[in-house]
Write an enzyme that holds these catalytic residues in place. Structure first.
Site, PDB file in Angstrom:
ATOM      1  N   SER A 131      -7.001   2.690  -3.346  1.00  0.00           N
ATOM      2  CA  SER A 131      -5.720   3.259  -2.916  1.00  0.00           C
ATOM      3  C   SER A 131      -4.752   3.353  -4.093  1.00  0.00           C
ATOM      4  CB  SER A 131      -5.102   2.436  -1.780  1.00  0.00           C
ATOM      5  OG  SER A 131      -5.177   1.075  -2.049  1.00  0.00           O
ATOM      6  N   GLU A 173       0.826  -1.208   0.000  1.00  0.00           N
ATOM      7  CA  GLU A 173       0.000   0.000   0.000  1.00  0.00           C
ATOM      8  C   GLU A 173       0.861   1.259   0.000  1.00  0.00           C
ATOM      9  OE1 GLU A 173      -4.265   1.244   1.076  1.00  0.00           O
ATOM     10  OE2 GLU A 173      -3.436  -0.691   0.559  1.00  0.00           O
ATOM     11  N   ASP A 231       1.122   4.081  -3.090  1.00  0.00           N
ATOM     12  CA  ASP A 231       0.836   5.510  -2.910  1.00  0.00           C
ATOM     13  C   ASP A 231       1.993   6.374  -3.392  1.00  0.00           C
ATOM     14  OD1 ASP A 231      -1.564   4.879  -1.794  1.00  0.00           O
ATOM     15  OD2 ASP A 231      -1.040   5.406   0.252  1.00  0.00           O
TER      16      ASP A 231
END
Length: 472
Positions: free
Chosen positions: A385, A245, A249
């Site tokens: 995300s 994650e 990002d």
């Protein structure tokens, strides 16, 4: 008692003398006034549009009252909690104390150590309480209940099987060049302003790897000017493996908002939001995605996964209506139009709250991204995300152009976004997200439709047109 996720193992009570870090969120003042000021500076028709408050101004406005600060500090000090630090706005106190003291300060709490796959955290196995005279001065206490999210499966083995064909297959997944092709960014669409920056925030034991970012840019960043390192990390980076994650990002905000200085805010503990009431029913999303002060990004996938084609709703795209936040004025007419147009195919109304904040506001591709994790390119990474940092990076580029023209940055986008009514966005009109499976709702949630809908918002960005629309 506190619901513990199944994949965490309770290995016993912590030692009474073990040091814990807890965060006390103090009740702010003038929140209604702050909200009014936000509306004014975000309204394109206001004379004060773009005239933002400084952090000092905000601090002076919302700083907890002297009474609140005194009550909370006195309460902590009476229990022997003296090692606390605060933030500039003075609405958070982060305090260090032993487990024994923490259980005295927060009756009901019982601290245990939990482990999972080499990770170790201390959390309370039971709900906590605070004294009645303190309750009205606190929003929540963080560091007790929220558990780190499970990292997505490392698919290194898949990559090893497929690496002989990677040159042929890499175009099958979303990469920076695919995003630039779909959203009409050119190699010249990179940051140039001297005073621009963008940021991502990581919570719950997620860490990014500088080496992975370098590798990602060497593989996927050759077509545009870019940075290969984060400018500043605020907070503490853990020593564990890089999280998918966090990598996602950082790699995608820095390849979309390319050549713009990027900061990373990292918090190894919990985000604090876990103590807000969450709701299981998937038609009633909870904080923070449904906050009316956030531009929430839904997810799409290509209609034809093998080509840069038009987009349809990704079945995992979140969306719906909040039962925590009221519907803000800026979106009322758009949502009303959707509810009237789609009345015959909506889920039963008992499943959602039509007076709540509806989301998302816009969307972007969220399916089958390539990410570099622990030095290996990993395919099939999906979720909102992925779409969120892509939209964030494009808004950073638009801010860049505004700064070059001497204009203030966009700030809170939603009032202006809804004023555009879908102009400069690719409208997504196909697909539904998955939801509850029962005799009334056969696994189908809200569906996309022309104009705004609670799966893809107003649609996905057509960058050059969006830049033109937002450059005044």
């Amino acid at each position: 008692g506190q619901r513990i996720p199944k994949d965490w193992t309770n290995v016993g009570r912590v030692d009474a003398k073990e040091e814990l870090q807890l965060t006390f969120a103090l009740k702010q003042q003038n929140v209604d006034l702050l909200e009014r000021m936000l509306r004014v500076v975000s309204d394109p028709d206001s004379a004060n549009y773009g005239k933002y408050l400084t952090l000092e101004d905000v601090g002076n406005l919302v700083r907890p009252s002297d009474l609140t600060q005194k009550v909370v500090r006195d309460w902590l000090q009476r229990s022997g909690v003296t090692n606390c630090r605060t933030v500039r706005t003075q609405d958070f106190l982060e305090c260090s104390m032993t487990a024994e003291v923490a259980e005295q300060v927060l009756p009901g709490s019982r601290f245990h150590r939990y482990t999972r796959d080499g990770q170790s955290v201390v959390r309370s196995s039971a709900p906590y309480s605070v004294p009645d005279d303190v309750y009205q001065h606190l929003d929540f206490v963080g560091g007790l209940h929220r558990f780190p999210l499970k990292q997505q499966q490392d698919v290194r083995s898949y990559f090893k099987r497929e690496q002989n064909n990677v040159k042929a297959k890499i175009h099958l997944g979303v990469t920076p060049s695919v995003l630039r092709a779909r959203y009409n960014l050119t190699s010249a669409d990179v940051g140039q302003a001297q005073n621009n920056s963008q940021a991502v925030a990581q919570f719950l034991e997620q860490y990014y790897s500088p080496a992975d970012l370098v590798e990602f840019m060497s593989l996927f960043g050759s077509g545009f000017k870019h940075h290969t390192q984060v400018d500043r990390v605020v907070g503490t980076q853990g020593a564990g493996k890089a999280g998918i994650e966090a990598s996602l990002d950082v790699q995608y905000i820095m390849s979309t908002g390319a050549n713009i200085p990027t900061w990373l805010f990292t918090n190894p503990g919990d985000s604090g939001a876990g103590c807000r009431r969450s709701v299981k029913n998937s038609f009633r999303p909870s904080f923070p995605a449904s906050s009316p002060y956030v531009t929430t990004v839904g997810g799409t996938s290509f209609k034809n996964p093998f080509t840069v084609s038009y987009e349809v709703t990704d079945y995992i795209s979140g969306g719906g209506f909040s039962n925590v936040f009221k519907m803000p004025d800026y979106q009322a007419s758009a949502v009303d139009a959707y509810l009237k147009t789609m009345a015959k195919v909506l889920p039963p109304q008992s499943y959602y709250n039509t007076t709540g904040r509806a989301y998302p506001d816009m969307a972007a591709l969220s399916d089958n991204y390539w990410v570099v994790s622990n030095k290996v390119p990993v395919p099939w990474v999906s979720g909102t995300s992925a779409s969120t940092p892509v939209v964030g990076g494009m808004l950073s580029l638009i801010n860049d152009q505004r700064l070059l023209k001497g204009l203030p940055v966009l700030g809170f986008l939603n009032p202006r976004l809804y004023r555009l009514k879908g102009q400069a966005l690719f409208d997504v009109t196909e697909g539904c997200h998955l939801s509850c499976l029962d005799e009334q709702v056969q696994g189908k949630g809200f569906c996309a439709a022309p104009s705004w809908d609670p799966v893809t918002g107003w649609g996905t960005p057509n960058y050059p047109e969006l830049l033109t629309a937002l450059l005044t």
